[in-house]
Design an enzyme around this catalytic site. Sequence first.
Site, PDB file in Angstrom:
ATOM      1  N   ASN A 189      47.537  29.538   8.302  1.00 24.18           N
ATOM      2  CA  ASN A 189      48.593  29.893   8.736  1.00 24.18           C
ATOM      3  C   ASN A 189      49.755  29.422   7.808  1.00 24.18           C
ATOM      4  OD1 ASN A 189      49.043  27.150   9.109  1.00 24.18           O
ATOM      5  ND2 ASN A 189      49.822  27.381  11.135  1.00 24.18           N
ATOM      6  N   LYS A 190      49.307  29.054   6.577  1.00 25.91           N
ATOM      7  CA  LYS A 190      50.288  28.718   5.619  1.00 25.91           C
ATOM      8  C   LYS A 190      50.880  29.942   4.974  1.00 25.91           C
ATOM      9  CE  LYS A 190      49.915  24.482   6.596  1.00 25.91           C
ATOM     10  NZ  LYS A 190      48.876  23.339   6.052  1.00 25.91           N
ATOM     11  N   ILE A 191      51.574  29.899   3.924  1.00 22.66           N
ATOM     12  CA  ILE A 191      52.384  30.970   3.440  1.00 22.66           C
ATOM     13  C   ILE A 191      51.418  31.983   2.549  1.00 22.66           C
ATOM     14  CG2 ILE A 191      53.310  29.803   1.242  1.00 22.66           C
ATOM     15  CD1 ILE A 191      55.918  31.285   1.747  1.00 22.66           C
TER      16      ILE A 191
END
Length: 378
Positions: A189-191
């Site tokens: 769920n990181k960028i």
Amino acid sequence: MAFQFKLSAPIFGGNELIYTQEAISSGQLATSGSFIDKFERKLGRKLKTHQAVALNSGTSSLHLALVLLGVKAGDEVICQSFTFCASANPIIYLGATPIFVDSEKETWNMSPELLEDAIMHRIAHGKKPKAIIVVHLFGMPAKMQEIMEIAGRYNIPVLEDAAEAVGSTVNDRFCGTMGDIGVYSFNGNKIITSGGGGALIANDSSLVEKARYLSTQAREDLPYYQHLEIGYNYKMNNLAAAVGLAQLEQLDQWIDRRREVNAIYRELLGRIPGIVFQDEPEGVTSNYWLTTILIDDKVTGFTNDNLRVALMKNGIETRFLWKPLHMQPVFRNVQFFGGDISKSLFQKGICLPSSADLTYEDQEKIVGIVIKELAKTF
Ligand SMILES: *Cc1c(COP(=O)(O)O)cnc(C)c1O
């Protein structure tokens, strides 16, 4: 529960399928292969001058960084309290002792004043800290100029946990490149994501080479397996790097979108009394990985938890801000320098859905529920 709007959904809109297919066809799935090399080179180029080694998580990258900084059992390491547990857990893996430092109000990251208090206190007790871990939460850069100046004065190395801040800058310098070592995460769920993964970067190429060596079981370059040191199995695999490379190609575009999502929330919510946004200080650019707000329930009439429940009932995912590590039961005996800043951020804050593919209409719908909560209180 399946959410219609997730906090931070990955988007696979580029070369992900082409590259993974290429990795599979070439038979290169393990910890060497052309996509690892390409990913490392592209990341290094993006960060100018800095060199990168691709690893299998942000947590393992932090662990390896502390090893490189010479942290050993019995040492003390200063760490920002307001963060995810992964920032501090590697200190414990090494048998060292964390010392937690509170945040300041502007960026919500480590307070330079409290950092210096902590350093002076520990030196006075004959325990000079071995390293400082500063975190750029939700994409917002910490006060790096002040922190680097203090660290320099006491000659203590700085490790930047830039897991959430890939692409954020301070005076055009990227988060992760201002300290001695920087660490990124490419978790789901990181960028940008590689499925799971991380990277360690440094200006000092000998540190990067050492990380590369230790991350592949400290194997000597010989026809048989010979080891002079204890290593780790921490390298990123080529299949993950294929996804990571495709994602990295889209990073700039997604930062633009996340910043736009943040600007739209400001436009739609910014004038409501009791709702406060996190602002960028002069010269600073956040990637706005997550848009976060603080809710003063005495003014709004509802708490962050009321809002969380109302949004959840409508299929909208939110999350509280990180519970400070000095408040975590597992760290109850750890020394803490500070007051109530991070505690109050935890009590008032909430992260709103911030995916790069949110439309204006999606955001209007989310904001509509906030406004409905507000209407209930009048
Ligand atoms: C995600 C994250 C990490 C850990 O990264 P993983 O890749 O999940 O191991 C570390 N620090 C912060 C601040 C994070 O948000």
